[in-house]
Design a protein around this motif. Structure first.
Motif, PDB file in Angstrom:
ATOM      1  N   THR A  59       7.341 -85.390  61.426  1.00  0.00           N
ATOM      2  CA  THR A  59       8.390 -86.193  60.798  1.00  0.00           C
ATOM      3  C   THR A  59       8.873 -85.556  59.504  1.00  0.00           C
ATOM      4  OG1 THR A  59       6.696 -87.565  59.770  1.00  0.00           O
ATOM      5  CG2 THR A  59       7.636 -88.365  61.815  1.00  0.00           C
ATOM      6  N   ILE A  60       7.995 -84.851  58.811  1.00  0.00           N
ATOM      7  CA  ILE A  60       8.384 -84.082  57.625  1.00  0.00           C
ATOM      8  C   ILE A  60       8.387 -82.621  58.053  1.00  0.00           C
ATOM      9  CG2 ILE A  60       7.747 -83.401  55.286  1.00  0.00           C
ATOM     10  CD1 ILE A  60       6.367 -86.112  55.007  1.00  0.00           C
ATOM     11  N   THR A  61       9.557 -82.007  58.081  1.00  0.00           N
ATOM     12  CA  THR A  61       9.659 -80.642  58.590  1.00  0.00           C
ATOM     13  C   THR A  61       9.924 -79.652  57.468  1.00  0.00           C
ATOM     14  OG1 THR A  61      12.017 -80.891  59.014  1.00  0.00           O
ATOM     15  CG2 THR A  61      10.523 -81.414  60.834  1.00  0.00           C
ATOM     16  N   THR A  62       9.604 -78.420  57.767  1.00  0.00           N
ATOM     17  CA  THR A  62       9.876 -77.315  56.850  1.00  0.00           C
ATOM     18  C   THR A  62      10.598 -76.228  57.635  1.00  0.00           C
ATOM     19  OG1 THR A  62       7.768 -76.290  57.341  1.00  0.00           O
ATOM     20  CG2 THR A  62       7.821 -77.806  55.473  1.00  0.00           C
ATOM     21  N   GLU A  63      11.079 -75.229  56.954  1.00  0.00           N
ATOM     22  CA  GLU A  63      11.825 -74.142  57.602  1.00  0.00           C
ATOM     23  C   GLU A  63      10.910 -73.025  58.111  1.00  0.00           C
ATOM     24  OE1 GLU A  63      15.084 -74.326  58.260  1.00  0.00           O
ATOM     25  OE2 GLU A  63      14.964 -76.333  57.407  1.00  0.00           O
ATOM     26  N   ILE A  97      -1.898 -78.205  62.001  1.00  0.00           N
ATOM     27  CA  ILE A  97      -0.587 -77.641  62.293  1.00  0.00           C
ATOM     28  C   ILE A  97      -0.584 -76.218  61.735  1.00  0.00           C
ATOM     29  CG2 ILE A  97       1.876 -77.742  61.714  1.00  0.00           C
ATOM     30  CD1 ILE A  97       1.697 -80.741  61.729  1.00  0.00           C
ATOM     31  N   GLY A  98      -0.068 -75.271  62.516  1.00  0.00           N
ATOM     32  CA  GLY A  98       0.004 -73.880  62.083  1.00  0.00           C
ATOM     33  C   GLY A  98       1.375 -73.517  61.559  1.00  0.00           C
ATOM     34  N   ILE A  99       1.411 -72.775  60.451  1.00  0.00           N
ATOM     35  CA  ILE A  99       2.667 -72.356  59.831  1.00  0.00           C
ATOM     36  C   ILE A  99       2.573 -70.871  59.474  1.00  0.00           C
ATOM     37  CG2 ILE A  99       4.222 -72.667  57.855  1.00  0.00           C
ATOM     38  CD1 ILE A  99       3.058 -75.545  57.633  1.00  0.00           C
ATOM     39  N   ASN A 100       3.583 -70.095  59.870  1.00  0.00           N
ATOM     40  CA  ASN A 100       3.712 -68.689  59.454  1.00  0.00           C
ATOM     41  C   ASN A 100       4.775 -68.629  58.376  1.00  0.00           C
ATOM     42  OD1 ASN A 100       1.871 -67.285  61.144  1.00  0.00           O
ATOM     43  ND2 ASN A 100       3.262 -67.581  62.858  1.00  0.00           N
ATOM     44  N   LYS A 101       4.386 -68.190  57.194  1.00  0.00           N
ATOM     45  CA  LYS A 101       5.329 -68.077  56.074  1.00  0.00           C
ATOM     46  C   LYS A 101       6.129 -66.786  56.197  1.00  0.00           C
ATOM     47  CE  LYS A 101       5.004 -70.306  52.614  1.00  0.00           C
ATOM     48  NZ  LYS A 101       5.809 -71.384  52.090  1.00  0.00           N
ATOM     49  N   ASP A 102       7.293 -66.770  55.574  1.00  0.00           N
ATOM     50  CA  ASP A 102       8.127 -65.563  55.559  1.00  0.00           C
ATOM     51  C   ASP A 102       7.434 -64.421  54.818  1.00  0.00           C
ATOM     52  OD1 ASP A 102      10.120 -66.786  57.015  1.00  0.00           O
ATOM     53  OD2 ASP A 102      11.199 -67.478  55.230  1.00  0.00           O
ATOM     54  N   THR A 103       6.479 -64.751  53.946  1.00  0.00           N
ATOM     55  CA  THR A 103       5.734 -63.744  53.188  1.00  0.00           C
ATOM     56  C   THR A 103       4.682 -63.037  54.043  1.00  0.00           C
ATOM     57  OG1 THR A 103       4.129 -65.404  52.482  1.00  0.00           O
ATOM     58  CG2 THR A 103       6.026 -65.012  51.031  1.00  0.00           C
ATOM     59  N   GLY A 104       4.477 -63.539  55.284  1.00  0.00           N
ATOM     60  CA  GLY A 104       3.461 -62.960  56.162  1.00  0.00           C
ATOM     61  C   GLY A 104       2.158 -63.742  56.153  1.00  0.00           C
ATOM     62  N   ASP A 105       2.047 -64.745  55.296  1.00  0.00           N
ATOM     63  CA  ASP A 105       0.828 -65.553  55.241  1.00  0.00           C
ATOM     64  C   ASP A 105       0.747 -66.499  56.441  1.00  0.00           C
ATOM     65  OD1 ASP A 105       0.141 -64.358  52.872  1.00  0.00           O
ATOM     66  OD2 ASP A 105       0.762 -66.032  51.615  1.00  0.00           O
ATOM     67  N   THR A 106      -0.461 -66.692  56.930  1.00  0.00           N
ATOM     68  CA  THR A 106      -0.735 -67.616  58.016  1.00  0.00           C
ATOM     69  C   THR A 106      -1.449 -68.829  57.428  1.00  0.00           C
ATOM     70  OG1 THR A 106      -0.930 -65.801  59.590  1.00  0.00           O
ATOM     71  CG2 THR A 106      -1.926 -67.888  60.231  1.00  0.00           C
ATOM     72  N   LEU A 107      -0.847 -69.995  57.584  1.00  0.00           N
ATOM     73  CA  LEU A 107      -1.394 -71.228  57.015  1.00  0.00           C
ATOM     74  C   LEU A 107      -1.827 -72.182  58.113  1.00  0.00           C
ATOM     75  CD1 LEU A 107       1.406 -72.013  54.368  1.00  0.00           C
ATOM     76  CD2 LEU A 107      -0.615 -70.582  54.067  1.00  0.00           C
ATOM     77  N   VAL A 108      -2.891 -72.922  57.840  1.00  0.00           N
ATOM     78  CA  VAL A 108      -3.278 -74.037  58.690  1.00  0.00           C
ATOM     79  C   VAL A 108      -3.229 -75.281  57.815  1.00  0.00           C
ATOM     80  CG1 VAL A 108      -5.083 -75.092  60.102  1.00  0.00           C
ATOM     81  CG2 VAL A 108      -4.703 -72.626  60.218  1.00  0.00           C
ATOM     82  N   PHE A 109      -2.308 -76.159  58.159  1.00  0.00           N
ATOM     83  CA  PHE A 109      -2.141 -77.437  57.473  1.00  0.00           C
ATOM     84  C   PHE A 109      -3.124 -78.412  58.104  1.00  0.00           C
ATOM     85  CE2 PHE A 109      -0.264 -81.657  57.538  1.00  0.00           C
ATOM     86  CZ  PHE A 109       0.160 -81.841  56.236  1.00  0.00           C
ATOM     87  N   ILE A 110      -3.977 -79.026  57.271  1.00  0.00           N
ATOM     88  CA  ILE A 110      -4.985 -79.957  57.782  1.00  0.00           C
ATOM     89  C   ILE A 110      -4.746 -81.332  57.160  1.00  0.00           C
ATOM     90  CG2 ILE A 110      -7.435 -80.486  58.043  1.00  0.00           C
ATOM     91  CD1 ILE A 110      -8.026 -77.525  57.514  1.00  0.00           C
ATOM     92  N   ARG A 111      -4.549 -82.303  58.003  1.00  0.00           N
ATOM     93  CA  ARG A 111      -4.507 -83.688  57.539  1.00  0.00           C
ATOM     94  C   ARG A 111      -5.866 -84.283  57.857  1.00  0.00           C
ATOM     95  NH1 ARG A 111      -2.521 -88.938  60.227  1.00  0.00           N
ATOM     96  NH2 ARG A 111      -2.388 -90.367  58.463  1.00  0.00           N
ATOM     97  N   LEU A 112      -6.577 -84.717  56.818  1.00  0.00           N
ATOM     98  CA  LEU A 112      -7.889 -85.341  56.971  1.00  0.00           C
ATOM     99  C   LEU A 112      -7.699 -86.848  56.811  1.00  0.00           C
ATOM    100  CD1 LEU A 112      -8.559 -82.694  54.682  1.00  0.00           C
ATOM    101  CD2 LEU A 112     -10.576 -83.081  56.053  1.00  0.00           C
TER     102      LEU A 112
END
Length: 149
Positions: A59-63, A97-112
């Protein structure tokens, strides 16, 4: 009368064993069609939750570009989280949720979410909540797998 007793017995038995199952049971009422078609249940020694596929639209999106976190990526993210904050453990259920940043970083968003499997649609939707209840029971962490922070 004997048939009624047998039916009641088998119904009671199925309710008891159904409720005692280790797999989370949730029902989902999604009026806005935000739900994911598929999420993947994952359980480790100190965590359990659901991995959301890259096709899921929160529901909250990013680019940023999305990806479906693999099991080993979730394990690495959990190891980093455990190293930094030991207090969450199994009492907080997770959504990933997995996110690849434009900087090349790989993020894992965790909602606890404390007692998350009791939340409606926990396996289908990532609902970021606001207010007193969510401040008490919800924690959000973003783990950078590239920098290990």
């Amino acid at each position: 009368m004997e048939i009624v007793k047998k039916n009641i017995f088998f119904l009671s038995l199925s309710v008891v064993f159904g409720c005692a199952s280790n797999k989370p049971r949730m029902e989902c009422l999604d009026l806005n069609n935000f739900a994911s078609d598929t999420s993947y249940y994952i359980k480790g020694r100190h965590y359990e939750g659901f991995i959301f596929p890259k096709e899921y639209k929160p529901t909250i999106t990013t680019e940023e570009r999305r990806f479906t976190p693999k099991t080993n990526q979730v394990q690495r993210a959990e190891a980093i989280l455990l190293e930094q904050e030991r207090k969450y453990g199994l009492k907080y259920k997770r959504q990933y949720i997995g996110i690849n940043k434009d900087t090349g970083d790989t993020l894992v968003f965790i909602r606890l979410m404390k007692n998350g499997f009791k939340e409606e649609c926990f396996d289908k939707m990532v609902n970021i909540g606001f207010g007193e209840y969510y401040e008490k029971y919800q924690k959000i962490r973003t783990i950078n797998l590239t920098s290990k922070k």
